[in-house]
Scaffold this active site. Structure first.
Site, PDB file in Angstrom:
ATOM      1  N   CYS A  51      -9.902   3.406   9.659  1.00  0.00           N
ATOM      2  CA  CYS A  51      -9.380   3.176   8.310  1.00  0.00           C
ATOM      3  C   CYS A  51      -8.555   1.892   8.260  1.00  0.00           C
ATOM      4  CB  CYS A  51      -8.536   4.368   7.871  1.00  0.00           C
ATOM      5  SG  CYS A  51      -7.905   4.241   6.178  1.00  0.00           S
ATOM      6  N   CYS A  97      -6.878  12.955   7.201  1.00  0.00           N
ATOM      7  CA  CYS A  97      -6.588  13.064   5.770  1.00  0.00           C
ATOM      8  C   CYS A  97      -7.749  13.631   4.977  1.00  0.00           C
ATOM      9  CB  CYS A  97      -6.162  11.707   5.212  1.00  0.00           C
ATOM     10  SG  CYS A  97      -7.482  10.459   5.169  1.00  0.00           S
ATOM     11  N   ALA A 145       0.857  -1.177   0.000  1.00  0.00           N
ATOM     12  CA  ALA A 145       0.000   0.000   0.000  1.00  0.00           C
ATOM     13  C   ALA A 145       0.897   1.233   0.000  1.00  0.00           C
ATOM     14  CB  ALA A 145      -0.909  -0.006   1.223  1.00  0.00           C
TER      15      ALA A 145
END
Length: 364
Positions: free
Chosen positions: A99, A198, A4
């Protein structure tokens, strides 16, 4: 292995290390923004079009295939909407944990396994240890100053079996990670770190919530119920908050006031002295265990925020909940926060704080 790649230096170096170690690595950038064409504001974002380009360039330098996967809808439902709903209910969530739980090690990992990848690699600072029986444990990073195990405390043993954190077992400073990135020819070597939340690029959490929930005037009360002032939305406050109360007159003793309680039903915020924040115990729901859950009451340490320290506790699981008593009172504990339990450096698990007991009559 699927790496990722956020577009930052940590995930780029992690992917490079995994490839150098002999893994067959494919890089993937998660498009999470509702407006993927947006550009970064300062150093806050991590899912803008610029970040996608940075991740692609890093993958090219490393020499690995690279893809962009659109998980924006899943991210909106599982992280952003959850964040808004928690604040609306008077709680203080941590979207990074959500998340990791719902996106990076659920949606992403599930898709990776379905496509034939055997693990997901990220730039988190933590370590996974395999035991002789094949089970795995999550531990703090070797460098405690960079440890990120708190936000990974939601991972279960099945997810840990398919997780790799190449940065977690090295005693390197962030400067050394950047120097390594530069040696490897990665252009993100000097890229600033992302900060805050974010999906709130400008860092204005209260403004973000106001746009979503609107303004609803309510009362700011003291512990006796006397009205001290007004607010424009109880969601704009969190337990332990001192700044931004905008009260017209000081407390009788001249000491600062802090948010003690938030009631979304009455749309009230209760404030009081710092000592009224002292928490002696808490009850946490929805526990997630990084392995087998505790089978009896025991002594552990607990961490209550991502950059907080550890505190000694006695913990037990009762009726599906995690119940904790603190050896010494702690402050700044809000419903909705995650409590992560440790046994030495090992992460035992995490749970969401539902209620607190205080050493004073203040409600928890």
């Amino acid at each position: 292995m699927l790496a990722a790649m956020s577009g930052g230096v940590d995930s780029a170096v992690a992917a490079a290390r995994a490839a150098e170690a002999g893994h067959d690595v494919t890089g993937v950038h998660l498009a999470l923004s509702e407006n993927p064409k947006s550009f970064r504001t300062g150093a806050r974002g991590c899912c803008t079009v610029e970040d996608s380009h940075d991740a692609r360039r890093a993958a090219d330098v490393i020499g690995i295939p690279f893809y962009v996967w659109d998980l924006a809808e899943r991210f909106r439902e599982d992280v952003v909407e959850d964040f808004v709903a928690e604040y609306e209910a008077g709680r203080t969530p941590n979207p990074c944990l959500r998340c990791n739980e719902k996106i990076k090690f659920a949606a992403l990992l599930d898709k990776a396994l379905a496509l034939g990848f055997d693990a997901v690699c990220t730039g988190h600072y933590a370590t996974v240890t395999e035991l002789p029986d094949g089970t795995r444990e999550l531990h703090r990073a070797s460098d405690a100053a960079k440890d990120q195990s708190y936000v990974l405390g939601v991972l279960d043993d099945c997810q840990l079996a398919h997780a790799m954190f190449p940065l977690g077992d090295t005693l390197t400073t962030k400067g050394e990670i950047r120097a390594e990135a530069e040696r490897r020819g990665l252009a993100v070597a000097e890229k600033p770190d992302s900060h805050d939340i974010c999906f709130i690029a400008d860092g204005d959490t209260r403004g973000f919530l106001e746009r979503r929930l609107g303004r609803t005037e309510g009362a700011i009360l003291d512990e006796s119920g006397e009205r001290l002032g007004t607010h424009e939305g109880a969601y704009g406050f969190t337990v332990g908050q001192r700044k931004g109360l905008r009260l017209g007159h000081p407390a009788p003793d001249g000491k600062p006031r802090y948010v003690l309680d938030i009631s979304p039903v009455e749309n009230t915020v209760t404030v009081g002295p710092a000592e009224a924040l002292d928490v002696t115990a808490l009850r946490a729901i929805r526990p997630r265990w990084c392995g087998a859950p505790p089978t009896a009451p025991g002594t552990y340490t607990a961490q209550l925020r991502a950059h907080g320290g550890e505190t000694q506790v006695r913990a037990e699981v009762a009726e599906g909940e995690l119940r904790i008593e603190f050896a010494e009172p702690v402050r700044g504990v809000a419903p909705g926060q995650a409590v992560v339990l440790y046994d030495g450096t090992r992460v035992v698990g995490s749970a969401t704080i539902a209620a607190t007991d205080r050493s004073t009559a203040a409600a928890g």
